[in-house]
Design a protein around this motif. Structure first.
Motif, PDB file in Angstrom:
ATOM      1  N   THR A  79       0.807  -1.232   0.000  1.00 14.75           N
ATOM      2  CA  THR A  79       0.000   0.000   0.000  1.00 14.75           C
ATOM      3  C   THR A  79       0.838   1.279   0.000  1.00 14.75           C
ATOM      4  O   THR A  79       1.010   1.928   1.028  1.00 14.75           O
ATOM      5  N   PRO A  80       1.393   1.647  -1.158  1.00 13.53           N
ATOM      6  CA  PRO A  80       2.137   2.908  -1.246  1.00 13.53           C
ATOM      7  C   PRO A  80       1.230   4.088  -0.915  1.00 13.53           C
ATOM      8  O   PRO A  80      -0.005   3.971  -0.979  1.00 13.53           O
ATOM      9  N   ASN A  81       1.830   5.211  -0.574  1.00 17.98           N
ATOM     10  CA  ASN A  81       1.042   6.390  -0.184  1.00 17.98           C
ATOM     11  C   ASN A  81       0.285   7.002  -1.353  1.00 17.98           C
ATOM     12  O   ASN A  81      -0.738   7.658  -1.163  1.00 17.98           O
ATOM     13  N   ALA A  82       0.807   6.825  -2.553  1.00 21.13           N
ATOM     14  CA  ALA A  82       0.129   7.334  -3.756  1.00 21.13           C
ATOM     15  C   ALA A  82       0.705   6.641  -4.984  1.00 21.13           C
ATOM     16  O   ALA A  82       1.807   6.083  -4.948  1.00 21.13           O
ATOM     17  N   ILE A  83      -0.068   6.683  -6.074  1.00 19.72           N
ATOM     18  CA  ILE A  83       0.354   6.079  -7.346  1.00 19.72           C
ATOM     19  C   ILE A  83       0.462   7.170  -8.401  1.00 19.72           C
ATOM     20  O   ILE A  83      -0.441   8.004  -8.534  1.00 19.72           O
ATOM     21  N   ILE A  84       1.578   7.169  -9.120  1.00 21.24           N
ATOM     22  CA  ILE A  84       1.687   8.003 -10.325  1.00 21.24           C
ATOM     23  C   ILE A  84       1.442   7.064 -11.502  1.00 21.24           C
ATOM     24  O   ILE A  84       2.263   6.201 -11.803  1.00 21.24           O
ATOM     25  N   ASN A  85       0.289   7.216 -12.138  1.00 22.66           N
ATOM     26  CA  ASN A  85      -0.063   6.356 -13.266  1.00 22.66           C
ATOM     27  C   ASN A  85       0.349   7.046 -14.563  1.00 22.66           C
ATOM     28  O   ASN A  85      -0.256   8.028 -14.981  1.00 22.66           O
ATOM     29  N   LEU A  86       1.403   6.526 -15.175  1.00 24.07           N
ATOM     30  CA  LEU A  86       1.899   7.113 -16.416  1.00 24.07           C
ATOM     31  C   LEU A  86       1.099   6.571 -17.591  1.00 24.07           C
ATOM     32  O   LEU A  86       0.990   5.345 -17.771  1.00 24.07           O
ATOM     33  N   VAL A  87       0.535   7.466 -18.382  1.00 25.14           N
ATOM     34  CA  VAL A  87      -0.335   7.101 -19.498  1.00 25.14           C
ATOM     35  C   VAL A  87       0.215   7.701 -20.783  1.00 25.14           C
ATOM     36  O   VAL A  87       0.562   8.890 -20.827  1.00 25.14           O
ATOM     37  N   LEU A 103      -7.636   2.911 -10.190  1.00 27.59           N
ATOM     38  CA  LEU A 103      -8.566   3.782  -9.462  1.00 27.59           C
ATOM     39  C   LEU A 103      -9.471   2.984  -8.520  1.00 27.59           C
ATOM     40  O   LEU A 103      -9.984   3.526  -7.538  1.00 27.59           O
ATOM     41  N   GLU A 104      -9.665   1.714  -8.818  1.00 24.78           N
ATOM     42  CA  GLU A 104     -10.519   0.869  -7.978  1.00 24.78           C
ATOM     43  C   GLU A 104      -9.811   0.380  -6.714  1.00 24.78           C
ATOM     44  O   GLU A 104     -10.447  -0.166  -5.811  1.00 24.78           O
ATOM     45  N   LEU A 105      -8.479   0.563  -6.660  1.00 21.65           N
ATOM     46  CA  LEU A 105      -7.722   0.080  -5.501  1.00 21.65           C
ATOM     47  C   LEU A 105      -7.918   0.942  -4.262  1.00 21.65           C
ATOM     48  O   LEU A 105      -7.510   0.567  -3.168  1.00 21.65           O
ATOM     49  N   GLY A 106      -8.489   2.149  -4.454  1.00 20.34           N
ATOM     50  CA  GLY A 106      -8.732   3.026  -3.308  1.00 20.34           C
ATOM     51  C   GLY A 106      -7.532   3.840  -2.887  1.00 20.34           C
ATOM     52  O   GLY A 106      -7.591   4.581  -1.903  1.00 20.34           O
ATOM     53  N   LEU A 107      -6.413   3.726  -3.623  1.00 20.59           N
ATOM     54  CA  LEU A 107      -5.210   4.497  -3.301  1.00 20.59           C
ATOM     55  C   LEU A 107      -5.227   5.822  -4.070  1.00 20.59           C
ATOM     56  O   LEU A 107      -5.769   5.901  -5.174  1.00 20.59           O
ATOM     57  N   PRO A 108      -4.633   6.880  -3.503  1.00 23.72           N
ATOM     58  CA  PRO A 108      -4.553   8.156  -4.222  1.00 23.72           C
ATOM     59  C   PRO A 108      -3.802   7.984  -5.546  1.00 23.72           C
ATOM     60  O   PRO A 108      -2.734   7.370  -5.572  1.00 23.72           O
ATOM     61  N   VAL A 109      -4.369   8.493  -6.625  1.00 22.30           N
ATOM     62  CA  VAL A 109      -3.771   8.342  -7.956  1.00 22.30           C
ATOM     63  C   VAL A 109      -3.630   9.699  -8.629  1.00 22.30           C
ATOM     64  O   VAL A 109      -4.566  10.502  -8.626  1.00 22.30           O
ATOM     65  N   VAL A 110      -2.433   9.932  -9.197  1.00 23.22           N
ATOM     66  CA  VAL A 110      -2.212  11.081 -10.078  1.00 23.22           C
ATOM     67  C   VAL A 110      -1.945  10.524 -11.469  1.00 23.22           C
ATOM     68  O   VAL A 110      -1.083   9.659 -11.644  1.00 23.22           O
ATOM     69  N   LEU A 111      -2.699  10.991 -12.447  1.00 27.60           N
ATOM     70  CA  LEU A 111      -2.513  10.516 -13.806  1.00 27.60           C
ATOM     71  C   LEU A 111      -1.525  11.436 -14.524  1.00 27.60           C
ATOM     72  O   LEU A 111      -1.797  12.627 -14.713  1.00 27.60           O
ATOM     73  N   ALA A 112      -0.342  10.880 -14.890  1.00 23.38           N
ATOM     74  CA  ALA A 112       0.666  11.640 -15.636  1.00 23.38           C
ATOM     75  C   ALA A 112       0.441  11.378 -17.117  1.00 23.38           C
ATOM     76  O   ALA A 112       0.740  10.291 -17.620  1.00 23.38           O
ATOM     77  N   ALA A 153       4.219  16.066 -11.470  1.00 21.63           N
ATOM     78  CA  ALA A 153       3.421  14.871 -11.164  1.00 21.63           C
ATOM     79  C   ALA A 153       3.813  14.294  -9.805  1.00 21.63           C
ATOM     80  O   ALA A 153       2.952  13.885  -9.022  1.00 21.63           O
ATOM     81  N   ALA A 154       5.127  14.282  -9.528  1.00 24.33           N
ATOM     82  CA  ALA A 154       5.602  13.761  -8.238  1.00 24.33           C
ATOM     83  C   ALA A 154       5.107  14.622  -7.079  1.00 24.33           C
ATOM     84  O   ALA A 154       4.689  14.104  -6.031  1.00 24.33           O
ATOM     85  N   LYS A 155       5.157  15.946  -7.258  1.00 25.49           N
ATOM     86  CA  LYS A 155       4.688  16.850  -6.197  1.00 25.49           C
ATOM     87  C   LYS A 155       3.188  16.700  -5.948  1.00 25.49           C
ATOM     88  O   LYS A 155       2.723  16.746  -4.806  1.00 25.49           O
ATOM     89  N   ALA A 156       2.425  16.528  -7.038  1.00 29.19           N
ATOM     90  CA  ALA A 156       0.981  16.325  -6.892  1.00 29.19           C
ATOM     91  C   ALA A 156       0.702  15.029  -6.125  1.00 29.19           C
ATOM     92  O   ALA A 156      -0.191  14.982  -5.260  1.00 29.19           O
ATOM     93  N   ALA A 157       1.486  13.994  -6.415  1.00 29.55           N
ATOM     94  CA  ALA A 157       1.317  12.722  -5.704  1.00 29.55           C
ATOM     95  C   ALA A 157       1.705  12.864  -4.236  1.00 29.55           C
ATOM     96  O   ALA A 157       1.060  12.279  -3.354  1.00 29.55           O
TER      97      ALA A 157
END
Length: 717
Positions: A79-87, A103-112, A153-157
């Motif tokens: 369970t990382p603190n946040a995910i940076i999802n690179l698209v 997004l269904e995992l319930g963890l904070p996600v930032v879409l890069a 993206a890292a700062k947003a995460a």
């Protein structure tokens, strides 16, 4: 307290480039616990309290491949603190499939949203605010290749991680599917975290084996769950997994309609280029022509000029000559002069002299990789390799192995089929790595200075060795079976960033230089000592090279290699020293044939001395081929041992490589020497003919499974 960010995305979406951009040199690489998939972590530049984990590239979180299993276990259990999802912004539909699952995992996600420079160049427009709204997560535009947006993206995460607020997915499927998922959620709502309830409900609906086993349901609950799933399957006339796949893509298509406006609907520039470079008939000739030009320019053309100056002028005249004069003026002992001038400078200098050629080669290979062409080569080779029992996944380690065999061997861990994986490990080092380039350049410059196609020919010799081994080994019970399927996303073509190309070139070349300053330094010093000292007149001391300890050892081993055309003890010693590091073949010649060696005064040039050791071409080619195909250096052997995880398989790989190299070199020397001069007909020629016929038989004989199929077909008729 450290913040842990996970970097997740599809293969070839620019994830590794962003990881390097965010972490710089503060990276550490290992294996995930219990598996051979590579684990990469690093600390965020300027913020050592943030640890970024580069997860394996995956297309989904279904447990079909080792990478998918590793990725989802990390996300669910660590369970990382946040995910940076690179698209990849140029291929939203394919990449958003993974996004919906994250997004269904319930963890904070930032879409890069990556590769936005290519999106804009294509004339397409992505409405970021709308995309953020429909997905329910923050969207940041990036271009990892150009180093733009990665830190944003890292700062947003980081901000999301600090807020510690769980992510609630906002996407929904059709009414009937949502009703079924709600029924499943009622069964497990007390057993899982609220923010992960939707993910578990979907996985249970898909009958995910690992998730089902983790709940350990009683029999009544299993029946209830199966009844809920079966009702919807009957209603929609489809299996549960396919239902979810279709629902995801229907949702994604709605998202794209709202957020993406394409300039054209016709073929893109990449599509037009691919029609040519991946054409069934043109693909191989184009690949051969490109690799020929790369090796020609690197080894025979520009690279040769620079290397000649480095060897003859920089090391020969200035460094070696200057050191010799300085030591003579200082009245240094004879042994010290020999050690420094002939042993260290002569040996290490002979190796470092070929660094310019290596950097030029790595420069061109980096361009081909970064522009997207090498991904096409893997696709092209999959079509060809599949006919020989291998898949395109087997060619990826071969591409990586052209820089160094060790990461090439490690790259085989992406191959799911264990038989294919072992066979790829055994054959990866047939491709000439950076350490073998000096050997090719040395023999080419000494024996074949006017044959410009020698270096490309040695590259394709390695490819042919892989193909031959693939055909022959697949016909044995140890390796029989269908090759693993190969799925690969072809990235858009783009101009490589100068920074990225130079970093890749330096990373590959740096290890060569470090090795020259450590392993080869020590090996050359040892070679000098063994070639300068021996027992003479009842005592031990400095002796003529022909009476040294090394000469005695070399002469004892030389008869083994005499049938291959290089029974001269110095060539034998150089070959054996190549097991420590392949560059040592050149380093050993540099020591034994250096300015201070016991040789004729009018024949002091390294290339001319080597030419005198191989009086005819077949012997030189045999020496070169044997050193390219035989067992690799100790570092690569260690990598084989780690990846095989079995001592017997490691020894099998080493023995196969060495025997294969010996047989091929014997055939080249005996038959080539007979045809082009240097060898007379004799027992060696007969043995070579028998071995050649044996190799052709192994190549052309039907596989055991083909015999069974033919027999079954005959019985049915």
């Amino acid at each position: 307290m450290n913040i842990r960010l996970a970097l997740a995305g599809n293969p070839n979406c620019g994830k590794t480039t962003m990881f390097n951009d965010l972490t710089g040199s503060s990276q550490y690489v290992g294996n995930w616990p219990g598996v051979t998939v590579e684990k990469k972590e690093g600390k965020l530049k300027g913020n050592k309290g943030v640890i970024i984990t580069d997860l394996p590239g995956v297309y989904s979180l279904s447990p079909y491949t080792l990478e998918e299993v590793v990725t989802r276990k990390y996300l669910l259990q660590e369970t990382p603190n946040a995910i940076i999802n690179l698209v990849d912004g140029t291929n939203l539909e394919r990449n958003l499939y993974l996004t919906t699952q994250l997004l269904e995992l319930g963890l904070p996600v930032v879409l890069a949203l990556n590769m936005m420079d290519l999106v804009r160049r294509n004339g397409d427009q992505i409405n970021n605010s709308k995309l953020s709204e429909v997905l329910g997560c923050q969207v940041v535009e990036t271009s990892a290749l150009k180093g733009e947006g990665s830190m944003a993206a890292a700062k947003a995460a980081m901000e999301l991680a600090k807020s510690n607020s769980p992510m609630t997915p906002v996407h929904h499927f059709s009414e009937s599917v949502e009703t079924t998922l709600a029924e499943i959620a009622e069964i497990v709502k007390t057993s899982v975290p609220v923010n992960q309830l939707r993910w578990y409900s979907i996985k249970l609906f898909e009958r995910d084996k690992e998730v089902l086993e983790s709940f350990n349901f009683d029999e009544a609950t299993k029946i209830q769950l199966e009844d809920i799933i079966t009702k919807l399957e009957n209603l929609m006339d489809d299996d549960s997994e396919s239902i979810i796949v279709n629902e995801r893509y229907e949702y994604i298509s709605k998202v794209i309609k709202k957020c993406l406006q394409k300039k054209t609907t016709g073929a893109t520039t990449s599509d037009k280029i691919d029609r040519v470079v991946t054409n069934r008939w043109l693909a191989l000739p184009i690949f051969a022509a490109i690799m020929f030009m790369v090796y020609y320019v690197s080894i025979s053309s520009i690279g040769s000029v620079v290397t000649d100056w480095t060897n003859d002028v920089l090391f020969g005249e200035y460094i070696q000559g200057g050191a010799s004069a300085l030591l003579e003026q200082a009245n240094a002992a004879e042994w010290l002069q020999g050690l420094v001038v002939d042993g260290i400078i002569g040996g290490v200098g002979a190796v470092l002299g070929f660094v310019p050629q290596m950097f030029i080669l790595f420069f061109f290979l980096s361009i081909l990789e970064d522009c997207g062409y090498m991904a096409r080569v893997a696709f092209i080779m999959d079509r060809i390799f599949r006919k020989f029992g291998l898949s395109g996944k087997s060619f990826i380690p071969l591409l990586i192995g052209s820089g160094c065999g060790v990461p090439g061997i490690m790259a085989t861990k992406t191959i799911e089929n264990e038989k294919d994986r072992r066979m790829t490990i055994m054959t990866t080092t047939f491709i000439p790595c950076g350490a073998k380039l000096p050997v090719i350049a040395l023999i080419g410059g000494a024996i074949f200075p006017h044959i410009t196609w020698l270096a490309p020919a040695m590259y394709f010799m390695g490819v042919l060795a892989v193909v031959f081994s693939g055909i022959v080994l697949k016909k044995t019970r140890m390796f029989a079976g269908d090759p693993a399927p190969f799925v690969m996303e072809l990235p858009q073509y783009h101009l490589p960033a100068a920074k990225g190309v130079l970093i890749h070139m330096w990373e590959r070349g740096r290890s060569f230089i470090i090795k020259a300053g450590t392993i080869i330094f020590l090996a050359c010093a040892a070679i000098w000592f063994l070639s300068s000292f021996g027992f003479s007149e009842g005592g031990f001391g400095m002796v003529a090279q022909e009476e040294s300890i090394l000469a005695v050892i070399g002469m004892a081993i030389a008869p083994i290699f005499a049938p291959l055309g290089f029974g001269e003890w110095r060539a034998t010693v150089a070959t054996i020293s190549g097991l420590v590091a392949k560059e040592n073949v050149v380093g050993t010649f540099g020591v034994l044939l250096g300015l201070g060696a016991d040789i004729a005064e009018d024949d002091s040039g390294l290339l001319s001395q080597i030419a005198s050791m191989f009086p005819y071409g077949a012997a030189a080619v045999s020496f070169l081929v044997f050193n390219l195909l035989c067992a690799p250096c100790f570092a690569a052997i260690g990598a084989i041992r780690r990846e095989m995880n079995n001592a017997k398989w490691t020894w099998f790989a080493i023995i196969y490589q060495s025997l294969f190299a010996y047989v091929v070199a014997l055939i080249i020397h005996q038959l080539g020497g007979l045809l082009f001069g240097g060898v007379t007909f004799g027992i060696g020629t007969i043995v070579a003919l028998v071995l050649l016929i044996g190799m052709l038989f192994l190549l052309l004989r039907p596989a055991p499974q083909d015999k069974l199929k033919a027999k079954a077909a005959h019985l049915t008729t």
